[in-house]
Structures are given as C-alpha cells and as structure tokens.
Motif scaffolding. Structure first.
Motif, PDB file in Angstrom:
ATOM      1  N   MET A 127      -9.320  -0.806  -0.161  1.00  0.00           N
ATOM      2  CA  MET A 127      -8.361  -1.386  -1.094  1.00  0.00           C
ATOM      3  C   MET A 127      -7.061  -0.593  -1.037  1.00  0.00           C
ATOM      4  O   MET A 127      -7.069   0.623  -0.888  1.00  0.00           O
ATOM      5  N   ILE A 128      -5.972  -1.300  -1.173  1.00  0.00           N
ATOM      6  CA  ILE A 128      -4.647  -0.688  -1.168  1.00  0.00           C
ATOM      7  C   ILE A 128      -4.007  -0.945  -2.518  1.00  0.00           C
ATOM      8  O   ILE A 128      -4.036  -2.073  -3.028  1.00  0.00           O
ATOM      9  N   GLY A 129      -3.441   0.087  -3.091  1.00  0.00           N
ATOM     10  CA  GLY A 129      -2.829  -0.015  -4.414  1.00  0.00           C
ATOM     11  C   GLY A 129      -1.474  -0.698  -4.378  1.00  0.00           C
ATOM     12  O   GLY A 129      -0.939  -1.001  -3.311  1.00  0.00           O
ATOM     13  N   PRO A 130      -0.869  -0.945  -5.561  1.00  0.00           N
ATOM     14  CA  PRO A 130       0.428  -1.630  -5.628  1.00  0.00           C
ATOM     15  C   PRO A 130       1.562  -0.817  -5.005  1.00  0.00           C
ATOM     16  O   PRO A 130       2.566  -1.374  -4.566  1.00  0.00           O
ATOM     17  N   ALA A 136      -0.548   2.957  -1.522  1.00  0.00           N
ATOM     18  CA  ALA A 136      -1.494   4.050  -1.279  1.00  0.00           C
ATOM     19  C   ALA A 136      -2.904   3.498  -1.130  1.00  0.00           C
ATOM     20  O   ALA A 136      -3.282   2.551  -1.829  1.00  0.00           O
ATOM     21  N   GLN A 137      -3.686   4.079  -0.218  1.00  0.00           N
ATOM     22  CA  GLN A 137      -5.058   3.633  -0.012  1.00  0.00           C
ATOM     23  C   GLN A 137      -5.958   4.203  -1.113  1.00  0.00           C
ATOM     24  O   GLN A 137      -5.934   5.393  -1.389  1.00  0.00           O
ATOM     25  N   ALA A 170     -12.152  -8.387   8.244  1.00  0.00           N
ATOM     26  CA  ALA A 170     -12.476  -6.990   8.522  1.00  0.00           C
ATOM     27  C   ALA A 170     -13.750  -6.583   7.777  1.00  0.00           C
ATOM     28  O   ALA A 170     -14.133  -7.204   6.797  1.00  0.00           O
ATOM     29  N   LYS A 171     -14.410  -5.544   8.266  1.00  0.00           N
ATOM     30  CA  LYS A 171     -15.609  -5.016   7.599  1.00  0.00           C
ATOM     31  C   LYS A 171     -15.311  -3.616   7.108  1.00  0.00           C
ATOM     32  O   LYS A 171     -15.121  -2.725   7.934  1.00  0.00           O
ATOM     33  N   PRO A 172     -15.238  -3.309   5.861  1.00  0.00           N
ATOM     34  CA  PRO A 172     -15.198  -4.223   4.714  1.00  0.00           C
ATOM     35  C   PRO A 172     -13.827  -4.894   4.621  1.00  0.00           C
ATOM     36  O   PRO A 172     -12.854  -4.392   5.179  1.00  0.00           O
ATOM     37  N   PRO A 173     -13.729  -6.046   3.929  1.00  0.00           N
ATOM     38  CA  PRO A 173     -12.443  -6.746   3.813  1.00  0.00           C
ATOM     39  C   PRO A 173     -11.381  -5.885   3.135  1.00  0.00           C
ATOM     40  O   PRO A 173     -11.685  -5.126   2.219  1.00  0.00           O
ATOM     41  N   VAL A 174     -10.143  -6.005   3.624  1.00  0.00           N
ATOM     42  CA  VAL A 174      -9.045  -5.205   3.073  1.00  0.00           C
ATOM     43  C   VAL A 174      -8.325  -6.026   2.003  1.00  0.00           C
ATOM     44  O   VAL A 174      -7.890  -7.152   2.261  1.00  0.00           O
ATOM     45  N   CYS A 175      -8.222  -5.459   0.804  1.00  0.00           N
ATOM     46  CA  CYS A 175      -7.546  -6.120  -0.314  1.00  0.00           C
ATOM     47  C   CYS A 175      -6.376  -5.256  -0.770  1.00  0.00           C
ATOM     48  O   CYS A 175      -6.373  -4.042  -0.591  1.00  0.00           O
ATOM     49  N   LYS A 176      -5.392  -5.915  -1.362  1.00  0.00           N
ATOM     50  CA  LYS A 176      -4.209  -5.207  -1.831  1.00  0.00           C
ATOM     51  C   LYS A 176      -3.818  -5.751  -3.202  1.00  0.00           C
ATOM     52  O   LYS A 176      -3.915  -6.955  -3.437  1.00  0.00           O
ATOM     53  N   ILE A 177      -3.373  -4.849  -4.064  1.00  0.00           N
ATOM     54  CA  ILE A 177      -2.921  -5.265  -5.395  1.00  0.00           C
ATOM     55  C   ILE A 177      -1.415  -5.518  -5.306  1.00  0.00           C
ATOM     56  O   ILE A 177      -0.628  -4.582  -5.143  1.00  0.00           O
TER      57      ILE A 177
END
Length: 152
Positions: free
Chosen positions: A1-4, A7-8, A35-42
C-alpha cells in the motif's frame, strides 16, 4: 500500500487499508491489481481520473496521422505536366503524407497498359531523392496504382 504522500506503508490488509483511506478522507485505488499482492494507493479518485485523461489527451495530440494523397496521371502525359504533378507529390511527401499515384486508362488506352508502365517508373525516378516506392505499380481494373512514402 502507498500512502497519500507517496510513502510506502507496506503490506496491509484490505480492511485496514480501507479504514486508513476513510480516515484521510480519500479513496483507496488499486494501481496494479494483477500484482501479487495488489498495489493500492490512497488518493483522490476524481483527481486520478482527471490526470489519466489529461495524459491520454496529450499523447493523442503528439500522435501524427498519415494521410494518403492521390495524384492522377494519364498514359499520354507530357513531360511538363508530369513535372507539375511531381511537384505536387513532392509537396505532399514533405508534409509527411503518403502519395498514391494513379495512372488512369480510358478507351483505346486499355490495349497499351503494359507499355504505359514507364510513366509511373519516370514519376518514381523524379522523386527518388525524397521518396521510396512502398507498393510497386499494380493494375487494378482500369487503372494502375503505386504508393510512395517519404524516405526515412
């Protein structure tokens, strides 16, 4: 996960990621779902869509469309008329267009199709400094056509 802020935040569960996104008042968007795991971003999803649309529009603007311009000739064309047609084709080629050269036959001219091929060969020779023959002269019904493109 990537923050707003970019930053990871590491690997986080889906519920926890959703809670962090709601806490920040933004949306949770899957950037790379395969991707494994899926990449999400806020991020703000509306702003994200707008940015994608803008990039796409910019890419289309830079794209070059190639038109096909046609120059029609007759088998008994005079040398000066041929030169005029060559100059028109030269102008089209310099703009980056393809040129379709058509030699049209009418009536008795149909009997002498093979002997009229030299007109297209002369046309290609006159433009050999800036153009190459993409498709060689080919008989199609009552006409003989050839395609020229600008040299790379």
């Amino acid at each position: 996960m990537i923050g707003p802020d970019g930053a990871q935040l590491g690997i986080v569960s889906a519920r926890e990621a959703m809670a962090k996104a709601q806490e920040a008042g933004l949306d949770l968007v899957k950037i790379a779902p395969q991707a494994k795991p899926p990449v999400c971003k806020i991020i703000d999803y509306g702003k994200y869509r707008y940015e994608l649309a803008r990039k796409e529009k910019e890419a289309r603007k830079k794209q070059k469309t190639i038109d096909v311009k046609e120059v029609r000739l007759s088998p008994n064309i005079d040398t000066n008329d041929l030169k005029t047609k060559v100059n028109a084709a030269r102008k089209f080629l310099s703009k980056g267009d393809r040129v379709k050269v058509t030699l049209r036959f009418r009536g008795r001219e149909m009997a002498h199709m093979s002997s009229s091929r030299h007109v297209l060969d002369d046309f290609a020779d006159l433009l050999s400094d800036i153009a190459t023959v993409e498709k060689a002269p080919k008989v199609e019904g009552r006409s003989m056509t050839m395609f020229l493109t600008e040299k790379r």
